[in-house]
Enzyme design. Structure first.
Site, PDB file in Angstrom:
ATOM      1  N   ASP A 203      -2.869   4.105  -1.215  1.00  0.00           N
ATOM      2  CA  ASP A 203      -2.166   4.299  -0.152  1.00  0.00           C
ATOM      3  C   ASP A 203      -1.953   5.815   0.319  1.00  0.00           C
ATOM      4  OD1 ASP A 203      -1.300   1.781   0.633  1.00  0.00           O
ATOM      5  OD2 ASP A 203       0.290   1.550  -0.705  1.00  0.00           O
TER       6      ASP A 203
ATOM      7  N   TYR B 288      -4.834   6.368   3.163  1.00  0.00           N
ATOM      8  CA  TYR B 288      -4.117   6.215   4.396  1.00  0.00           C
ATOM      9  C   TYR B 288      -3.159   7.199   4.901  1.00  0.00           C
ATOM     10  CZ  TYR B 288      -5.388   1.009   3.870  1.00  0.00           C
ATOM     11  OH  TYR B 288      -6.052  -0.057   3.602  1.00  0.00           O
TER      12      TYR B 288
ATOM     13  N   ARG C  89       2.645   9.938   7.000  1.00  0.00           N
ATOM     14  CA  ARG C  89       2.623   9.761   8.438  1.00  0.00           C
ATOM     15  C   ARG C  89       3.548   8.779   8.988  1.00  0.00           C
ATOM     16  NH1 ARG C  89      -3.437   8.234  10.184  1.00  0.00           N
ATOM     17  NH2 ARG C  89      -3.932   7.432   8.209  1.00  0.00           N
TER      18      ARG C  89
ATOM     19  N   GLY D 119       1.976  -0.878   6.520  1.00  0.00           N
ATOM     20  CA  GLY D 119       1.508  -2.242   6.434  1.00  0.00           C
ATOM     21  C   GLY D 119       2.644  -3.109   6.122  1.00  0.00           C
TER      22      GLY D 119
ATOM     23  N   TYR E  20       4.364  -3.379   3.316  1.00  0.00           N
ATOM     24  CA  TYR E  20       5.120  -2.757   2.329  1.00  0.00           C
ATOM     25  C   TYR E  20       5.993  -1.695   2.698  1.00  0.00           C
ATOM     26  CZ  TYR E  20       4.570  -5.708  -1.993  1.00  0.00           C
ATOM     27  OH  TYR E  20       4.560  -6.597  -2.864  1.00  0.00           O
TER      28      TYR E  20
ATOM     29  N   HIS F 155      -0.365  -8.897  -8.415  1.00  0.00           N
ATOM     30  CA  HIS F 155      -0.923  -7.066  -7.927  1.00  0.00           C
ATOM     31  C   HIS F 155      -0.092  -6.596  -8.540  1.00  0.00           C
ATOM     32  CE1 HIS F 155       2.164  -8.109  -4.964  1.00  0.00           C
ATOM     33  NE2 HIS F 155       2.517  -6.825  -5.112  1.00  0.00           N
TER      34      HIS F 155
ATOM     35  N   ASP G  76       3.874  19.616 -13.190  1.00  0.00           N
ATOM     36  CA  ASP G  76       3.353  20.828 -13.535  1.00  0.00           C
ATOM     37  C   ASP G  76       4.727  21.546 -14.496  1.00  0.00           C
ATOM     38  OD1 ASP G  76       2.464  23.644 -14.011  1.00  0.00           O
ATOM     39  OD2 ASP G  76       2.258  24.008 -11.981  1.00  0.00           O
TER      40      ASP G  76
ATOM     41  N   HIS H   7       3.473  -7.133 -10.347  1.00  0.00           N
ATOM     42  CA  HIS H   7       4.382  -8.085  -9.298  1.00  0.00           C
ATOM     43  C   HIS H   7       3.696  -9.315  -9.443  1.00  0.00           C
ATOM     44  CE1 HIS H   7       6.399  -8.469  -5.314  1.00  0.00           C
ATOM     45  NE2 HIS H   7       6.800  -9.346  -6.456  1.00  0.00           N
TER      46      HIS H   7
END
Length: 650
Positions: free
Chosen positions: A312, A316, A320, A394, A396, A444, A453, A605
């Site tokens: 994602d 994607y 945004r 999408g 989720y 999934h 760091d 899941h």
């Protein structure tokens, strides 16, 4: 290739700090400089624009008042050719620092544009093969909602070098209907995003389309909205306890900066604990903390679904899609909202209003004791500072919440909700749960990678794997009741690829061998994993190569400014040759070094009927807890409660 620096007359105003939030002026300057350099054409789009942070050494050496420069990194995609270009602009000087064309075969494609997704339904309607597939099912193509998804890279010669996506279909009965309730399963379109054509339709099975509507509200299910829940009001009459100066936050003993990257999301910087005796008045703990990648691998091997594995962030650029948060819905109490500036696909600034939520909240009992001998009866309440954002990508919705506690604990919590991705249900021997009559939700995972760091009291750190172990029966342990901690030092990068073990209560302890507490112990912070499954796909699978970060709970690498993305800089259609496996292949020494922890955590899941039609939030995350970092309980200074319901308080 590296370009000769190209200067523009346009420069961006100087920000307050090298790590200040990206500004609209800097985004505009970036676009103007790129344009002046001749890098923009009519079909060029900006798919990523973000602050390119100065090298770590420069940031650590920076003092207030020192001059500094700011750079912006962009990925450009030419829609006419599919070519992607990486560009770095010094927005302080108004100059192009470098350009590099991304090698589609060796690296992969630039991330997917919204503009490309918006074209998909019209592309499908122009395909005779797609229209025929819908007509065979008796479905009006105009009622089909196309869901374009990242294609992955499966070595198919017909797909090599082609900028593409794969498209699944859902039926929408009317404007109010949730199409996720009606998957048109067994058929998948392959779309060339540059040619804007369907180049293949994989029509593998004729399956019944589930027809029960997916109503998200209670009334259609015979359960009117309840009226017995009384309001909860959270107030702070004197205002919040934190201060925000530019992007510097101070709360209780905590001090840190934050930024927002459109791909990486919320990032914490220079996170430390205030201590007057420390250099600069702050003891560092984590230099930089973020969640730079996630992957959602699906376990359905059906021909139309085996390829579904979303990255994602890398594919994607999910930041945004950050939501504008609202008081009383996403956050409660005395809230400070912070806007974030990103770029739209034309390279112009776009403000995400109320993108980040900052507040503090009560968190129950911090410490408590009623003593038998000295009459002590004391309680202190815990509270935490919360900085968070939420996004929808999408089907989720994901929330990312960083928590800082009064006892020195740091926590990251990811929240997953929204609507499960659906399929036709093929029976109990398949790879999905039946959610409604004939409606399946495939099994999934949601696997996240945290990049930590570390800087525990400085930048010389080491990592021990700490297990709880039984002590065998012996003269030392004649009754067999003894157990202890076993510390195993992780000395090299390859040795530090580790799995969690909840049966051993396994943690990973980061210490500074050059700093000790008053007991002579090295100061440290321990990573506490949840220990849920890592990637369940077969080690020989494509996703195990492209999402290799998900195969271990822990990786440790020697710090490198360029090592930022666990699945590689370019992820869309990548062959899987970049990322964490490459970062650690040199097997460098990490024992007493400047190190980065990479922690895989997440959800496996197996959907439940209760997850339909809208999924209650599921939670995952990790904690960092002090171990010898403090000489004693650091929360002894928390005052007793002063509200009227606390015993003895008026």
């Amino acid at each position: 290739m590296t370009a000769t620096p190209t200067r523009s007359a346009v420069t961006a105003p100087l920000t307050a700090h090298p790590l200040s939030l990206l500004t609209a002026e800097e985004v505009s300057t970036n676009r103007e400089v790129v344009d002046a350099a001749g890098l923009l054409g009519p079909d060029t789009r900006f798919v990523y624009v973000g602050l390119l942070e100065a090298p770590k050494a420069e940031l650590l050496a920076h003092a207030d008042g020192d001059p500094f420069r700011r750079s912006v990194a962009s990925i450009l995609v030419d829609r006419a050719s599919g070519t992607a270009t990486s560009v770095v602009v010094d927005v302080t000087a108004g100059a192009v620092e470098s350009t590099r064309e991304i090698d589609a075969l060796a690296e992969g494609q630039g991330p997917i544009l919204d503009e490309e997704f918006e074209d998909i339904e019209q592309i499908l309607l122009a395909s005779e093969e797609w229209i025929a597939a819908m007509e065979r099912r008796g479905i009006d193509p105009a009622m089909v909602r196309a869901v374009p998804l990242s294609a992955g890279n499966f070595g198919d010669p017909a797909e090599e070098g082609r900028r593409m996506c794969r498209v699944l279909a859902f039926l929408q009965l009317d404007e109010a209907d949730l199409p996720w309730a009606h998957p048109i399963d067994g058929v998948c379109a392959y779309v060339d995003l540059t040619e804007r054509t369907v180049f293949a339709v994989a029509d593998n099975a004729m399956m019944d389309v589930p027809m029960e509507r997916g109503e998200w509200n209670a009334e259609p299910h015979g359960a009117p909205t309840r009226t017995d829940l009384k309001p909860i009001e959270i107030t702070q009459p004197e205002g919040p306890s934190f201060t925000v100066t530019d992007n510097l936050i101070e709360w209780a003993n905590w001090r840190f900066r934050f930024t927002f990257d459109v791909r990486e999301g919320l990032v914490l910087h220079q996170l430390g604990w205030k201590d007057e005796a420390a250099p600069g008045g702050v003891r560092p703990i984590v230099n930089r903390a973020s969640i730079p990648e996630m992957v959602v691998p699906y376990g359905d091997p059906a021909p139309s679904r085996y390829w579904i594995n979303y990255f994602d962030q890398g594919e994607y650029v999910f930041g945004r899609y950050t939501n504008s948060l609202e008081l009383g819905c996403d956050c409660l109490g005395e809230i400070t909202y912070i806007d974030a500036v990103i770029a739209d696909e034309r390279g112009e600034p776009r403000t995400l209003t109320n993108a980040i939520c900052l507040h503090e909240e009560d968190y129950g009992v911090l410490w408590k004791h009623t003593d038998l001998f000295n009459g002590m009866a004391e309680t202190r309440r815990q509270r935490r500072l919360v900085i968070s954002f939420f996004l929808t990508i999408g089907n989720y919705d994901y929330g990312f919440y960083w928590y800082l506690y009064l006892d020195g604990t740091i926590e990251l919590e990811a929240k997953a909700t929204g609507i499960v991705f659906t399929s036709a249900y093929t029976g109990p021997d398949g790879f999905a749960t039946e959610m409604a009559p004939g409606l399946g939700a495939p099994f999934h995972q949601h696997l996240f990678s945290a990049r930590l760091d570390m800087a525990v009291d400085g930048h010389t750190n080491a990592v021990d794997e700490v297990d709880a172990v039984r002590v065998p029966v012996s003269d030392l342990n004649p009754h067999g009741n003894a157990f202890r901690q076993q510390h195993t030092r992780l000395r090299t990068e390859l040795e530090a690829r580790r799995q969690a073990d909840n049966l051993a209560s396994r943690t990973w302890l980061v210490t500074n061998p050059e700093r000790s507490n008053r007991l002579g112990q090295p100061v440290g912070y321990a990573l506490h994993p949840e220990g849920q499954p890592t990637l369940l796909a077969d080690p020989s699978s494509v996703i195990a190569r492209r999402g290799a970060f998900g195969t271990h709970h822990l990786w440790v690498s020697a710090h490198d400014d360029s090592h930022r993305w666990p699945a590689g800089e370019i992820v869309n259609q990548s062959p899987g040759t970049d990322g964490l496996e490459r970062y650690v292949e040199q097997d460098r020494d990490i024992d007493g070094a400047d190190i980065v922890l990479w922690h895989t955590f997440g959800l496996t899941h197996f959907p439940r009927p209760e997850d339909w039609p809208v999924m209650p939030v599921d939670y995952t995350g990790f904690k960092l807890k002090p171990v010898g970092f403090f000489d004693r309980n650091p929360a002894l200074d928390v005052p007793a409660g002063t509200t009227p319901h606390c015993r003895g308080r008026k």
